[in-house]
Motif scaffolding. Sequence first.
Motif, PDB file in Angstrom:
ATOM      1  N   ARG A   1      12.723   3.330   0.381  1.00 17.19           N
ATOM      2  CA  ARG A   1      12.149   4.687   0.116  1.00 17.19           C
ATOM      3  C   ARG A   1      12.798   5.775   0.797  1.00 17.19           C
ATOM      4  NH1 ARG A   1       7.881   3.697  -3.786  1.00 17.19           N
ATOM      5  NH2 ARG A   1       8.221   5.875  -3.892  1.00 17.19           N
ATOM      6  N   PRO A   2      12.907   7.103   0.437  1.00 20.86           N
ATOM      7  CA  PRO A   2      13.214   8.176   1.452  1.00 20.86           C
ATOM      8  C   PRO A   2      11.904   8.476   2.293  1.00 20.86           C
ATOM      9  CG  PRO A   2      12.727   8.975  -0.932  1.00 20.86           C
ATOM     10  CD  PRO A   2      12.721   7.367  -0.998  1.00 20.86           C
ATOM     11  N   GLY A   3      12.260   8.850   3.577  1.00 23.98           N
ATOM     12  CA  GLY A   3      11.345   9.292   4.418  1.00 23.98           C
ATOM     13  C   GLY A   3      11.139  10.578   4.068  1.00 23.98           C
ATOM     14  N   TYR A   4      10.093  11.212   5.045  1.00 24.12           N
ATOM     15  CA  TYR A   4       9.564  12.603   4.840  1.00 24.12           C
ATOM     16  C   TYR A   4      10.383  13.514   6.059  1.00 24.12           C
ATOM     17  CZ  TYR A   4       5.496  10.789   2.462  1.00 24.12           C
ATOM     18  OH  TYR A   4       4.537  10.137   1.575  1.00 24.12           O
ATOM     19  N   ALA A   5      10.650  14.640   5.420  1.00 20.92           N
ATOM     20  CA  ALA A   5      11.556  15.621   6.092  1.00 20.92           C
ATOM     21  C   ALA A   5      10.848  16.055   7.458  1.00 20.92           C
ATOM     22  CB  ALA A   5      12.055  16.545   5.392  1.00 20.92           C
TER      23      ALA A   5
ATOM     24  N   ILE B   1       0.920  -1.088  -0.089  1.00 21.80           N
ATOM     25  CA  ILE B   1      -0.009  -0.042   0.026  1.00 21.80           C
ATOM     26  C   ILE B   1       0.725   1.184  -0.042  1.00 21.80           C
ATOM     27  CG2 ILE B   1      -1.854  -1.292   1.117  1.00 21.80           C
ATOM     28  CD1 ILE B   1       0.129   1.201   3.160  1.00 21.80           C
ATOM     29  N   ALA B   2       2.170   1.270   0.070  1.00 20.87           N
ATOM     30  CA  ALA B   2       3.122   2.116   0.264  1.00 20.87           C
ATOM     31  C   ALA B   2       2.972   3.089  -1.060  1.00 20.87           C
ATOM     32  CB  ALA B   2       4.411   2.002   0.404  1.00 20.87           C
ATOM     33  N   GLU B   3       2.790   2.589  -2.230  1.00 21.44           N
ATOM     34  CA  GLU B   3       2.817   3.681  -3.346  1.00 21.44           C
ATOM     35  C   GLU B   3       1.557   4.400  -3.521  1.00 21.44           C
ATOM     36  OE1 GLU B   3       5.153   5.232  -6.029  1.00 21.44           O
ATOM     37  OE2 GLU B   3       5.596   3.284  -5.165  1.00 21.44           O
ATOM     38  N   GLU B   4       0.245   3.722  -2.989  1.00 25.40           N
ATOM     39  CA  GLU B   4      -1.003   4.693  -2.890  1.00 25.40           C
ATOM     40  C   GLU B   4      -0.915   5.574  -1.947  1.00 25.40           C
ATOM     41  OE1 GLU B   4      -4.539   2.363  -2.368  1.00 25.40           O
ATOM     42  OE2 GLU B   4      -4.004   0.754  -3.396  1.00 25.40           O
ATOM     43  N   PHE B   5      -0.367   5.337  -0.763  1.00 25.27           N
ATOM     44  CA  PHE B   5      -0.158   6.362   0.207  1.00 25.27           C
ATOM     45  C   PHE B   5       0.841   7.404  -0.060  1.00 25.27           C
ATOM     46  CE2 PHE B   5       2.693   7.967   3.899  1.00 25.27           C
ATOM     47  CZ  PHE B   5       1.557   8.536   4.518  1.00 25.27           C
ATOM     48  N   ILE B   6       1.840   7.345  -0.722  1.00 22.78           N
ATOM     49  CA  ILE B   6       2.893   8.383  -1.185  1.00 22.78           C
ATOM     50  C   ILE B   6       1.963   9.299  -2.251  1.00 22.78           C
ATOM     51  CG2 ILE B   6       4.984   8.541  -2.775  1.00 22.78           C
ATOM     52  CD1 ILE B   6       6.021   6.158  -1.354  1.00 22.78           C
TER      53      ILE B   6
END
Length: 232
Positions: A107-111, A73-78
Motif C-alpha cells: 500500500r502507498p505510504g503517507y507523504a 487492521i490496516a483498512e480500518e486505520f486507513i
Amino acid sequence: MREIVFDTETTGLYATSGDRVTELGCVEIIDFIPTGRTWHAYVNPQRSTPKEVVEITGLTDAFLADKPLFSQIAEEFIDFVGDAGLVAHNAPFDRGFINMELERLGRPGYAEARFKDTARIARAKFPGSYVSLDALCKRFDISLESREKHGALIDAQLLAEVYLELSGGRTRALDLSGQGEAGPGEVVFPPQAVRPSPLNRAQTESERAAHAAFIEELGENALWKKLTIGQG
C-alpha cells in the motif's frame, strides 16, 4: 479542518531494521478541537519485544500474541484517517513506522507533507526547552494522571490537548468581535436583539455625574469613551 492526532508504540526504534508496530491510537480533531471520535488497535508484531521496551509500554509478547496482524487492521486505520492531515510528536518516527507497515502490504505510504510535527513546533516556540510530551503537558498544565505507561491512545489524547495549546490555546476558539464572521476553529457569539423596553436605571443622578467626571479624567483615548459606555 479535519486532522488526526496519532501515536504508535513499537518493538524498538528502527523501522528499517525489523522493528514493528505494536499499538496505534488516533484522535479525530476538527479545527483543533477533539470530536470524541477515536480509533485504537493493538497489533501482533510477529517478533519479540525487548525487555526495556516492555518496561515502557507494558505490552508483553504474551499480551500481543493473540492480537490482529497489521494487515488485519490496516483498512480500518486507513478509513479512519481518510484524507485528513496527520499530527504526531516526533512525526518522522511515527511516519516511518506507519509507512513501513503499509509498504509491507503493497500500500502507498503517507507523504511527508501531510504531517505536522508537534515536537518541531514546540522547539520553534520554546527554543532551548525540553519538548517531550511529558514536558509539554507540564508546561500547559495538562494532567498526566491517566498515563501510567506509554500508551498510543492515551498519548494521542494528551497530544491533542498539547497541539491545541501550541496552536494558540483555548482562547483561539473565541471571537469577541461581535461581527459574526468567525474563521475556522472560532466560536461566534451572535449579536443580541435589542431589548424592547430599556431597564430602569439603578444609579442616582449624583452617581452618574461622578462617573462622567471620572471618565473625563481618563482623556480622549479612554476605552470607555470609544465604547460609548456610560453615555446618554
